[in-house]
Design a protein around this motif. Structure first.
Motif, PDB file in Angstrom:
ATOM      1  N   VAL A 245       0.922  -1.095   0.064  1.00 45.05           N
ATOM      2  CA  VAL A 245       0.126  -0.110  -0.082  1.00 45.05           C
ATOM      3  C   VAL A 245       0.558   1.400   0.014  1.00 45.05           C
ATOM      4  O   VAL A 245       0.811   2.190  -0.893  1.00 45.05           O
ATOM      5  CB  VAL A 245      -0.846   0.328   1.275  1.00 45.05           C
ATOM      6  CG1 VAL A 245      -1.914   1.968   1.243  1.00 45.05           C
ATOM      7  CG2 VAL A 245      -2.236  -1.165   1.098  1.00 45.05           C
ATOM      8  N   GLU A 246       2.333   1.291   0.658  1.00 44.87           N
ATOM      9  CA  GLU A 246       2.295   1.983   0.676  1.00 44.87           C
ATOM     10  C   GLU A 246       3.681   2.364  -0.591  1.00 44.87           C
ATOM     11  O   GLU A 246       3.580   3.378  -0.947  1.00 44.87           O
ATOM     12  CB  GLU A 246       3.855   2.324   2.036  1.00 44.87           C
ATOM     13  CG  GLU A 246       2.799   2.155   3.617  1.00 44.87           C
ATOM     14  CD  GLU A 246       4.592   2.489   4.596  1.00 44.87           C
ATOM     15  OE1 GLU A 246       5.010   3.224   4.051  1.00 44.87           O
ATOM     16  OE2 GLU A 246       4.576   2.212   5.500  1.00 44.87           O
ATOM     17  N   ALA A 247       4.557   1.661  -1.002  1.00 47.65           N
ATOM     18  CA  ALA A 247       4.742   2.093  -2.179  1.00 47.65           C
ATOM     19  C   ALA A 247       4.144   2.215  -3.127  1.00 47.65           C
ATOM     20  O   ALA A 247       4.316   2.856  -3.946  1.00 47.65           O
ATOM     21  CB  ALA A 247       5.977   0.610  -2.727  1.00 47.65           C
ATOM     22  N   LEU A 248       2.330   2.078  -3.056  1.00 47.22           N
ATOM     23  CA  LEU A 248       2.043   2.517  -4.315  1.00 47.22           C
ATOM     24  C   LEU A 248       1.360   3.787  -4.519  1.00 47.22           C
ATOM     25  O   LEU A 248       1.342   4.202  -5.255  1.00 47.22           O
ATOM     26  CB  LEU A 248       0.626   1.143  -4.754  1.00 47.22           C
ATOM     27  CG  LEU A 248       0.608  -0.155  -4.737  1.00 47.22           C
ATOM     28  CD1 LEU A 248      -0.893  -0.966  -4.876  1.00 47.22           C
ATOM     29  CD2 LEU A 248       0.928   0.094  -6.313  1.00 47.22           C
ATOM     30  N   ARG A 249       0.886   3.690  -3.158  1.00 43.41           N
ATOM     31  CA  ARG A 249       1.063   5.312  -2.383  1.00 43.41           C
ATOM     32  C   ARG A 249       1.776   6.481  -3.307  1.00 43.41           C
ATOM     33  O   ARG A 249       1.771   7.290  -3.328  1.00 43.41           O
ATOM     34  CB  ARG A 249       0.268   5.215  -0.604  1.00 43.41           C
ATOM     35  CG  ARG A 249      -0.616   4.554  -0.902  1.00 43.41           C
ATOM     36  CD  ARG A 249      -1.286   6.234   0.455  1.00 43.41           C
ATOM     37  NE  ARG A 249      -2.890   5.533   0.691  1.00 43.41           N
ATOM     38  CZ  ARG A 249      -3.151   4.833   1.572  1.00 43.41           C
ATOM     39  NH1 ARG A 249      -1.757   4.336   2.813  1.00 43.41           N
ATOM     40  NH2 ARG A 249      -4.300   4.297   2.420  1.00 43.41           N
ATOM     41  N   ALA A 250       2.946   6.092  -2.089  1.00 45.59           N
ATOM     42  CA  ALA A 250       4.517   6.772  -3.453  1.00 45.59           C
ATOM     43  C   ALA A 250       4.450   6.705  -4.610  1.00 45.59           C
ATOM     44  O   ALA A 250       5.606   7.669  -4.736  1.00 45.59           O
ATOM     45  CB  ALA A 250       5.407   6.689  -1.898  1.00 45.59           C
ATOM     46  N   LYS A 251       4.667   5.441  -5.101  1.00 47.00           N
ATOM     47  CA  LYS A 251       4.182   5.693  -6.624  1.00 47.00           C
ATOM     48  C   LYS A 251       5.610   5.293  -7.079  1.00 47.00           C
ATOM     49  O   LYS A 251       6.983   5.343  -7.696  1.00 47.00           O
ATOM     50  CB  LYS A 251       4.477   7.484  -7.521  1.00 47.00           C
ATOM     51  CG  LYS A 251       3.197   7.679  -7.688  1.00 47.00           C
ATOM     52  CD  LYS A 251       1.897   6.949  -8.496  1.00 47.00           C
ATOM     53  CE  LYS A 251       1.029   6.747  -8.430  1.00 47.00           C
ATOM     54  NZ  LYS A 251      -0.116   8.312  -8.762  1.00 47.00           N
ATOM     55  N   ARG A 252       6.190   4.778  -5.435  1.00 44.43           N
ATOM     56  CA  ARG A 252       7.168   3.579  -5.903  1.00 44.43           C
ATOM     57  C   ARG A 252       7.419   2.601  -6.390  1.00 44.43           C
ATOM     58  O   ARG A 252       8.572   1.930  -7.719  1.00 44.43           O
ATOM     59  CB  ARG A 252       8.060   3.241  -4.353  1.00 44.43           C
ATOM     60  CG  ARG A 252       8.504   4.293  -3.359  1.00 44.43           C
ATOM     61  CD  ARG A 252       9.518   3.582  -2.405  1.00 44.43           C
ATOM     62  NE  ARG A 252       8.353   3.018  -1.062  1.00 44.43           N
ATOM     63  CZ  ARG A 252       7.733   3.711  -0.026  1.00 44.43           C
ATOM     64  NH1 ARG A 252       7.801   4.597   0.037  1.00 44.43           N
ATOM     65  NH2 ARG A 252       7.496   3.311   0.384  1.00 44.43           N
ATOM     66  N   ILE A 253       6.455   1.789  -7.126  1.00 43.43           N
ATOM     67  CA  ILE A 253       6.487   1.187  -7.938  1.00 43.43           C
ATOM     68  C   ILE A 253       4.683   1.943  -8.895  1.00 43.43           C
ATOM     69  O   ILE A 253       4.040   2.320  -8.052  1.00 43.43           O
ATOM     70  CB  ILE A 253       5.706  -0.181  -7.506  1.00 43.43           C
ATOM     71  CG1 ILE A 253       4.725  -0.641  -7.245  1.00 43.43           C
ATOM     72  CG2 ILE A 253       7.548  -1.056  -7.390  1.00 43.43           C
ATOM     73  CD1 ILE A 253       4.511  -2.247  -7.011  1.00 43.43           C
ATOM     74  N   ALA A 254       4.417   0.983 -10.262  1.00 43.22           N
ATOM     75  CA  ALA A 254       3.353   1.850 -10.847  1.00 43.22           C
ATOM     76  C   ALA A 254       2.517   1.489 -10.695  1.00 43.22           C
ATOM     77  O   ALA A 254       1.349   2.369 -10.286  1.00 43.22           O
ATOM     78  CB  ALA A 254       3.774   1.614 -12.626  1.00 43.22           C
ATOM     79  N   ALA A 255       2.140   0.238  -9.970  1.00 42.68           N
ATOM     80  CA  ALA A 255       0.606  -0.070  -9.921  1.00 42.68           C
ATOM     81  C   ALA A 255       1.072  -2.136  -8.967  1.00 42.68           C
ATOM     82  O   ALA A 255       1.948  -2.301  -9.663  1.00 42.68           O
ATOM     83  CB  ALA A 255       0.068  -0.625 -11.311  1.00 42.68           C
ATOM     84  N   ALA A 256      -0.648  -2.416  -9.106  1.00 36.48           N
ATOM     85  CA  ALA A 256      -0.495  -3.860  -8.749  1.00 36.48           C
ATOM     86  C   ALA A 256      -2.093  -4.469  -8.601  1.00 36.48           C
ATOM     87  O   ALA A 256      -2.575  -4.166  -9.278  1.00 36.48           O
ATOM     88  CB  ALA A 256      -0.060  -4.141  -7.357  1.00 36.48           C
ATOM     89  N   GLY A 257      -1.034  -5.891  -8.720  1.00 37.23           N
ATOM     90  CA  GLY A 257      -2.980  -6.981  -9.730  1.00 37.23           C
ATOM     91  C   GLY A 257      -2.043  -7.752  -8.452  1.00 37.23           C
ATOM     92  O   GLY A 257      -1.856  -8.584  -8.481  1.00 37.23           O
TER      93      GLY A 257
END
Ligand code: GLV
Length: 329
Positions: A245-257
């Motif tokens: 969740v943190e990585a997605l919010r901070a855009k440390r990675i682009a997206a997840a499935g």
């Protein structure tokens, strides 16, 4: 007649097959609590489960139980040390779900990379006023690098599909696969760290074990490219969902499935507030044909393990075959 419990609603015609051999107690309602499971297993010789936790306490409450057939390939719901100690056979349903699950892995990966769910929610919310050159820019699949963590049967089916997208394939696994499989998949064996640094799209297809708990956490997400996607079709607990969740919010990675979650079906509520994640309710194997094949294979395992039918004594998918023929302990 021997007695069995079918712990979940499944196809009625599979229940009819089981009724030819057994006295069937069929739970058509909610998931059974541990207490209810123990109560209903007290007089049973076999059981058909789908993710229901079976540990030493459940086996102790079921002194006649000789086999538990899981309608799933993953069997992390079974405490296999307890099964072995009690001489209870566990069985699962491998292979029949490989292709459907691999298809679904691609669907999730593509949906994440091309922002399909996110843009659909936006459209449904009535926000589409005009075409925009930078609306929902995603990342390409074709010509990119796929990273598969867990190169078992499903991982291989997933990697095979990468050819059509002209992708480079990296993989990480407990052990290297046979050279002919590497050659067929054009897949390069690399360390987990190397894979995370180099892949544009990372897909998790490994079994859940204590060692695999949080295989992907803050440190691993930090290694990934900011344009990369992460897809989990394996099991909840392999990914640290809070870290994701943190990585997605901070855009440390682009997206997840994600198809699987820690503590599912009660997922981390923060996931629901993150736009750049596609969420599905553990349905990777859910096609009519595949779920039927899984249910029938789970029935085949139970019938054979309890000494009935054409394969009496030789269930097709024993997990701990060494206990076959041993007296219940
Ligand atoms: C589904 O998650 C399975 O393990 O078959």
């Amino acid at each position: 007649m021997q007695k069995i419990l079918v712990a979940r609603p499944i196809f009625p015609d599979v229940i009819e097959r089981l009724q030819r051999y057994f006295d069937v107690d069929w739970n058509q309602g909610d998931v059974l609590s541990a207490q209810e499971l123990k109560r209903r297993l007290a007089d049973k010789d076999g059981a058909l489960t789908a993710g229901d936790p079976i540990g030493a306490d459940v086996l102790a409450a079921a002194p006649r139980l000789r086999v538990v057939s899981n309608m799933a390939v993953g069997y992390n719901n079974f405490d296999m040390a307890a099964f072995n100690a009690a001489n209870v056979l566990g069985t699962n349903t491998p292979d029949v779900l490989n292709e459907s699950t691999a298809d679904f892995g691609w669907a999730l990966m593509m949906a994440a990379a091309r922002r399909i769910a996110e843009s659909e929610h936006w459209l449904r919310a009535g926000k589409w006023q005009k075409w925009s050159y930078d609306g929902f820019l995603g990342s390409d699949l074709h010509g990119s690098t796929l990273g598969v963590i867990g190169m078992g049967r499903i991982g291989q089916a997933l990697a095979r599909r990468a050819r059509g997208f002209n992708m480079q394939v990296l993989y990480h696994n407990r052990s290297r696969v046979a050279p002919e499989i590497e050659a067929e998949l054009n897949a390069e064996y690399v360390s987990k760290q190397d894979l995370l640094r180099r892949a544009d799209h990372v897909v998790l297809v490994l079994p859940y074990t204590k060692e695999n708990h949080h295989t992907i956490g803050t440190a691993e997400l930090a290694l990934m490219k900011p344009t990369a996607t992460l897809t989990n079709i394996a099991r909840g607990g392999i990914v640290d969902d809070a870290a994701l969740v943190e990585a997605l919010r901070a855009k440390r990675i682009a997206a997840a499935g994600l198809d699987v979650y820690e503590g599912e079906p009660n997922l981390n509520p923060d996931l629901l507030t993150v736009p750049n994640v596609v969420l599905t309710p553990h349905i990777a194997s859910a096609t009519e044909a595949t779920r039927r094949a899984m249910a029938n294979l789970a029935a085949d395992n139970l019938i054979a393990a309890l000494g009935e039918g054409p394969r009496a004594g030789q269930p097709p998918n024993p997990i701990n075959a060494e206990v076959i023929g041993r007296a219940r302990a």
